[in-house]
Motif scaffolding. Structure first.
Motif, mmCIF file in Angstrom:
data_model
loop_
_atom_site.group_PDB
_atom_site.id
_atom_site.type_symbol
_atom_site.label_atom_id
_atom_site.label_comp_id
_atom_site.label_asym_id
_atom_site.label_seq_id
_atom_site.Cartn_x
_atom_site.Cartn_y
_atom_site.Cartn_z
ATOM 1 N N SER A 37 0.814 -1.216 0.000
ATOM 2 C CA SER A 37 0.000 0.000 0.000
ATOM 3 C C SER A 37 0.845 1.263 0.000
ATOM 4 O O SER A 37 0.342 2.344 -0.321
ATOM 5 N N LEU A 38 2.124 1.160 0.340
ATOM 6 C CA LEU A 38 3.005 2.332 0.392
ATOM 7 C C LEU A 38 3.771 2.552 -0.909
ATOM 8 O O LEU A 38 4.374 3.620 -1.082
ATOM 9 N N GLN A 39 3.749 1.575 -1.808
ATOM 10 C CA GLN A 39 4.581 1.644 -2.999
ATOM 11 C C GLN A 39 3.757 2.006 -4.232
ATOM 12 O O GLN A 39 2.571 1.693 -4.324
ATOM 13 N N ASP A 40 4.422 2.674 -5.170
ATOM 14 C CA ASP A 40 3.822 2.917 -6.478
ATOM 15 C C ASP A 40 3.946 1.654 -7.336
ATOM 16 O O ASP A 40 4.909 0.893 -7.202
ATOM 17 N N GLU A 41 2.973 1.479 -8.217
ATOM 18 C CA GLU A 41 3.003 0.290 -9.060
ATOM 19 C C GLU A 41 4.216 0.276 -9.977
ATOM 20 O O GLU A 41 4.736 -0.786 -10.311
ATOM 21 N N SER A 42 4.694 1.457 -10.361
ATOM 22 C CA SER A 42 5.871 1.507 -11.227
ATOM 23 C C SER A 42 7.113 0.957 -10.537
ATOM 24 O O SER A 42 7.954 0.325 -11.182
ATOM 25 N N SER A 43 7.240 1.185 -9.232
ATOM 26 C CA SER A 43 8.391 0.661 -8.505
ATOM 27 C C SER A 43 8.255 -0.828 -8.205
ATOM 28 O O SER A 43 9.263 -1.517 -8.004
ATOM 29 N N LEU A 44 7.033 -1.340 -8.187
ATOM 30 C CA LEU A 44 6.825 -2.756 -7.916
ATOM 31 C C LEU A 44 6.914 -3.621 -9.164
ATOM 32 O O LEU A 44 7.214 -4.813 -9.071
ATOM 33 N N THR A 45 6.645 -3.032 -10.320
ATOM 34 C CA THR A 45 6.526 -3.807 -11.554
ATOM 35 C C THR A 45 7.735 -4.692 -11.858
ATOM 36 O O THR A 45 7.557 -5.875 -12.196
ATOM 37 N N PRO A 46 8.983 -4.224 -11.735
ATOM 38 C CA PRO A 46 10.114 -5.109 -12.089
ATOM 39 C C PRO A 46 10.278 -6.302 -11.154
ATOM 40 O O PRO A 46 10.927 -7.286 -11.534
ATOM 41 N N HIS A 47 9.710 -6.243 -9.962
ATOM 42 C CA HIS A 47 9.984 -7.263 -8.957
ATOM 43 C C HIS A 47 8.779 -8.155 -8.654
ATOM 44 O O HIS A 47 8.933 -9.147 -7.946
ATOM 45 N N ILE A 48 7.595 -7.802 -9.181
ATOM 46 C CA ILE A 48 6.400 -8.592 -8.896
ATOM 47 C C ILE A 48 6.473 -9.998 -9.496
ATOM 48 O O ILE A 48 6.011 -10.965 -8.878
ATOM 49 N N PRO A 49 7.040 -10.212 -10.713
ATOM 50 C CA PRO A 49 7.069 -11.578 -11.263
ATOM 51 C C PRO A 49 7.715 -12.605 -10.346
ATOM 52 O O PRO A 49 7.207 -13.728 -10.224
ATOM 53 N N LEU A 50 8.820 -12.230 -9.681
ATOM 54 C CA LEU A 50 9.463 -13.180 -8.775
ATOM 55 C C LEU A 50 8.573 -13.472 -7.574
ATOM 56 O O LEU A 50 8.484 -14.621 -7.112
ATOM 57 N N LEU A 51 7.896 -12.446 -7.066
ATOM 58 C CA LEU A 51 6.978 -12.666 -5.948
ATOM 59 C C LEU A 51 5.812 -13.564 -6.360
ATOM 60 O O LEU A 51 5.349 -14.402 -5.573
ATOM 61 N N LEU A 52 5.346 -13.420 -7.600
ATOM 62 C CA LEU A 52 4.262 -14.274 -8.076
ATOM 63 C C LEU A 52 4.722 -15.727 -8.225
ATOM 64 O O LEU A 52 3.928 -16.660 -7.997
ATOM 65 N N LEU A 53 5.983 -15.930 -8.608
ATOM 66 C CA LEU A 53 6.496 -17.297 -8.689
ATOM 67 C C LEU A 53 6.521 -17.953 -7.313
ATOM 68 O O LEU A 53 6.156 -19.127 -7.160
ATOM 69 N N HIS A 54 6.959 -17.209 -6.304
ATOM 70 C CA HIS A 54 6.929 -17.744 -4.937
ATOM 71 C C HIS A 54 5.493 -18.033 -4.502
ATOM 72 O O HIS A 54 5.225 -19.030 -3.817
#
Length: 712
Positions: A128-145
C-alpha cells in the motif's frame, strides 16, 4: 623390621558437627557482591563502512542483517525478523524494493503459521506504500513464490498463499491476472495454482478439504476476485463491486453499452449559445445515428482472441460448476435453516459459501453467455443451480444472513440478487435489429414492426429440463423475480423493516432494465394496445423513484437509468428493439417523471453536480429535437410536456416573490462553470415554449459574466 608408617590421604573429609554448617574452603572466591550488566556494541568490520543515514532496528541491525535472519531455524527469530523489516521500512519505505520483495517471497512457504500470518500483514502494509511503477520489475518473482505456495503439499500453506493472492489482487491486479483469458491455457501460474488449491486438477487428495469450510471459502473468494478483474479488463464487463453492489447480470445488454458511448460525447455536440443553434434546426436523429447511437456492432464475434476467451472461460466453468453446486447444497441447509435464530460462525461461513458459489456462477456463466450468445449447455448448468436455489428464494434475512457484506448489502439480499441474476441469464439475448434504408420513410410504424419481428424470432422455452425431477419454466422464474423486485420497491408500513438502501437499489437496476426491455409476449397482430409484462417491474421502479428524495443517491441512479431507457425508445435509428406498448401503464408514469425534472433540478441545486448534469443533458437533447419530432401516440414524450417543463424551469434561474422581491435561483450557485453553461443552453432551447423562462434567465444573468453568452 618395623612396619612403614601409613601415608597420609590427599583429601580428608572433615566431619561436620551436628548443628554446624559446612565450613568455607580456604581457596574459595567471594561472590557475594553484585555488579550492573555492561552491554557492548557489536564491533564488526562492515559496520564501520555503513552509511550514517542507514536505518537500523532497535537492536542495531541493518536491513541486510534482518533479512539474513529470515533463514534462522528458530521460528520466533524469523517472526521477529519480519517485524524488524517493518521497523526499517517505516523510516524508509522505498528502500531496496527488489531486495525486500525477494526476501518476503521466500517466507511464503514457511512451515510456521505465526510467521506466515505476520508475512501477510507485512505484505499488505508494504504494497500500500509503494507505487506500481516501482513494484513492476519485482512482482514476477513474488508471483512465482506465490504460485509455489499454492501448490505446496501442506494445505495450511496453500490457504495462506490464497490469502496472499487476494492481497496482491487488491494492489497489483494487472500483474496477477496478466493477459488471461487471452493467453494460452495453463500459462497463468496463479490461476493454475488456485485450481490446484481447489482440487480442480491433479490428485484429489490435495484439495482444501483438510482446512475445512473456511479454507474452501478463502480459495473461492480469491478466485472470484481474480475473475472480477479479468472479466472487467478483457471484456469491459461492469464490476459489481464498483458501480453497483452485489452480483449483477452480465449479459449483452445494449443499455449498458449505450451508457459508455453516450457519455463520451456529451457536451461536445450541442452548445446552442456558442454555435448559434436554434431549437428545431439541428437534425438530432441523423447525428445520433451516425455518431454514437450506432449499435450494429453489438454481439459481433471475432475469430481469434474471442474464441480463445470463450474456450478458457468454458473450461474453467466446466471444472468449477460441480464444486459450486455441491458447495451450495452442503451450505444452504445450514445457512438458511428456518429454525436457526442465533448467528454462529458456522452460519456465517455457510452463508458466505452460498454467496460466493452463486456469484462465481453468475460471473462465469454470464461472461460465456455474453460472448457465445445462446449456449444450451451453459443454460442447463445455470438452470441446475437455479433449481437448488429455488426452495430458499427469496432468501431469508436471519441474523447470519442479515450481516452486512463489503458491498453494504445483507447476505440474504445478495443471495436473492444472485438468483435474479441467474434467471436473467436464461432470458434470450436482446436481439440486434437490422435497420433497412427505408426505415426513415416508414417512421414509427416500421420501427414497431421491426421490433415485433426481432422478438418473434426468439422464443422463451416452456421449461428447461435438467437432471433430476421437476421442471421450472422460464416464465415462472421471471414472474418470481419480478414479484421479489416489486416487494423490494414497494412501500411498507412495518417499522421493523428497513427501507431499501441506495446500494440495493443500484444493484437492482440492471435486472430491472433487462426485464423492461424484454418482450415476453409475442404479438402476432398489429394491435399495439396489448400491455407488456415489463410493467411488472417498471411500475414499482418508477413509483419508487418518484417517492425518493431528489438529492438521494437512489434518485440519481434511477434518473440516469430511466433517461437511457427513454433515449433508446425515442431513437428511431437505434438497433435496440425496445418499445413500450400503447396500453402500458409505464407511459403515464414516465410523463409524471418528465414533469418532475424541473423540481428535481431545483431541489438538487449545487449539492450533486453529476445528477444536475445528467438531467440538463437529457432536457437539451429532447429540446433540440423539437416538439414536432415526437409523434403521438408512439412517443413517450407528449407535446404538453414542453410548455409545462419550460414554465417550471424558470424558477431554476430566477424567482419573483410577491413579498421578498427578486430571488436568484439555484443556477447562480452551481459550482461548475460548464454546468452553468449547459443550463443556459437548455434555457435557450426551451424558451420558445414559454416566454417566462427567457425573462427569468435575463434577470438571472444581468450584471454577471454570463450575460454576454446569453445574449448571443
Amino acid at each position: 623390621m618395623p612396619k612403614a608408617s601409613k601415608k597420609p590421604a590427599d583429601f580428608k573429609k572433615a566431619k561436620v558437627k551436628l548443628g554446624k554448617g559446612k565450613q568455607q574452603a580456604s581457596n574459595a572466591t567471594d561472590t557475594s557482591f553484585k555488579a550492573r550488566t555492561i552491554a557492548l556494541p557489536g564491533q564488526r568490520l562492515d559496520r564501520a563502512f555503513a552509511t550514517p543515514d542507514e536505518p537500523v532496528t532497535a537492536q542495531g541491525l541493518t536491513l541486510d542483517e534482518v533479512i539474513l535472519r529470515l533463514r534462522h531455524p528458530n521460528a520466533g527469530v524469523r517472526r521477529d525478523a519480519l517485524g524488524g523489516i517493518k521497523e526499517i521500512l517505516v523510516v524508509q519505505p522505498a528502500r531496496d524494493v527488489g531486495k525486500v520483495l525477494r526476501a518476503l517471497g521466500g517466507v511464503i512457504s514457511d512451515d510456521d503459521s505465526g510467521v506466515r500470518k505476520t508475512l501477510l500483514s507485512l505484505v499488505g502494509w508494504y504494497l500500500s506504500l509503494q507505487d506500481e511503477s516501482s513494484l513492476t520489475p519485482h512482482i514476477p518473482l513474488l508471483l512465482l513464490h506465490t504460485s509455489s505456495g499454492l501448490s505446496h503439499i501442506f494445505p495450511e500453506i496453500r490457504l495462506d498463499a490464497c490469502k496472499l493472492v487476494h492481497i496482491l489482487l487488491d494492489h497489483v491486479p494487472s500483474h496477477v491476472v496478466g493477459s488471461w483469458p487471452d493467453c494460452p491455457a495453463g500459462s497463468n501460474n496463479i490461476l493454475e495454482g488456485l485450481r490446484l488449491a481447489l482440487g480442480l486438477q491433479g490428485d484429489t487428495g490435495t484439495t482444501m478439504s483438510k482446512t475445512g469450510s473456511e479454507g474452501r471459502l478463502t480459495a473461492l473468494e480469491t478466485l472470484l476476485a481474480f475473475l472480477k478483474f479479468a472479466l472487467r479488463r478483457t471484456m469491459d464487463v461492469q464490476d459489481p463491486s464498483s458501480s453497483f453492489a452485489g452480483p449483477a447480470p452480465i449479459r449483452n445488454s445494449s443499455l449498458q453499452s449505450l451508457k459508455g458511448k453516450e457519455r463520451e460525447v456529451v457536451g461536445q455536440v450541442f452548445s446552442p449559445g456558442e454555435y448559434g443553434y436554434l431549437a428545431g434546426t439541428h437534425n438530432w436523429a441523423e447525428s445520433s445515428s451516425s455518431t454514437f447511437w450506432d449499435m450494429s456492432g453489438l454481439g459481433v464475434q471475432g475469430s481469434g482472441e474471442d474464441e480463445q476467451q470463450i474456450t478458457q472461460l468454458t473450461t474453467l466453468y466446466d471444472q468449477l460448476a460441480p464444486l459450486l453446486v455441491s458447495t451450495f447444497m452442503e451450505s444452504a441447509p445450514v445457512a438458511f435453516a428456518p429454525n436457526r435464530s442465533n448467528a454462529t460462525s458456522v452460519d456465517q461461513t455457510a452463508t458466505s459459501l452460498c454467496l460466493v458459489s452463486a456469484s462465481l456462477t453468475v460471473h462465469l456463466a454470464g461472461a460465456i453467455r455474453r460472448d457465445s450468445g445462446s449456449d444450451r449447455a451453459i443454460r442447463q448448468t445455470v438452470f441446475a443451480f437455479i433449481r437448488r436455489m429455488t426452495p430458499y428464494f427469496p432468501f431469508p434475512s436471519g441474523r447470519a444472513a442479515a450481516s452486512t457484506t463489503l458491498n453494504g448489502l445483507t447476505h440474504g439480499f445478495e443471495m436473492s440478487l444472485a438468483f435474479a441474476s441467474l434467471v436473467t441469464l436464461l432470458l434470450p439475448a436482446t436481439p440486434v435489429m437490422t435497420l433497412p434504408r427505408s426505415l426513415a420513410s416508414q417512421g414509427w410504424v416500421g420501427r414497431v414492426q421491426l421490433i415485433n419481428e426481432a422478438w418473434s424470432k426468439i422464443q422463451l422455452s416452456s421449461a428447461v429440463t435438467s437432471s433430476g425431477t421437476g421442471d421450472i419454466s422460464e416464465e415462472w422464474a421471471i414472474g418470481e423475480v419480478a414479484d421479489w423486485i416489486s416487494t423490494c420497491l414497494a412501500t411498507t408500513q412495518d417499522v421493523t423493516t428497513a427501507p431499501l438502501s441506495s446500494a440495493a437499489f443500484r444493484a437492482l437496476l440492471p435486472i430491472i432494465s433487462d426485464l423492461i426491455i424484454l418482450r415476453q409476449k409475442r404479438v402476432q397482430t398489429e394491435d399495439l394496445s396489448v400491455p407488456e409484462p415489463s410493467s411488472l417491474v417498471g411500475e414499482p421502479f418508477i413509483s419508487h423513484l418518484l417517492r425518493s428524495s431528489s438529492s438521494s443517491a437512489t434518485r440519481t441512479a434511477g434518473d440516469e437509468n430511466l433517461i437511457d431507457l427513454v433515449l433508446i425508445h425515442e431513437d428511431l435509428q437505434s438497433s435496440v428493439p425496445f418499445f413500450l406498448d400503447l396500453g402500458s401503464p409505464l407511459r403515464h408514469l414516465i410523463k409524471i417523471w418528465l414533469e418532475s425534472l424541473p423540481k428535481t433540478l431545483w431541489e438538487i441545486g449545487h449539492k450533486n453536480d453529476t445528477a444536475t448534469t445528467n438531467i440538463l443533458e437529457f432536457l437539451l437533447r429532447i429540446g433540440l429535437r423539437g416538439r414536432e419530432s415526437f409523434v403521438a401516440p408512439y412517443s413517450l414524450v407528449p407535446h404538453t410536456i414542453f410548455q409545462e417543463v419550460s414554465a417550471k424551469l424558470a424558477s431554476f434561474f430566477h424567482i419573483s416573490h410577491p413579498t421578498r422581491g427578486h430571488i436568484a435561483g439555484p443556477w447562480i450557485r452551481l459550482p461548475n462553470a460548464w454546468t452553468r453553461k449547459l443550463a443556459l443552453d437548455v434555457a435557450r432551447v426551451w424558451t420558445p415554449y414559454e416566454a417566462d423562462l427567457g425573462r427569468a434567465v435575463d434577470l438571472a444573468v444581468k450584471g454577471t459574466d454570463w450575460e454576454r453568452y446569453w445574449r448571443k
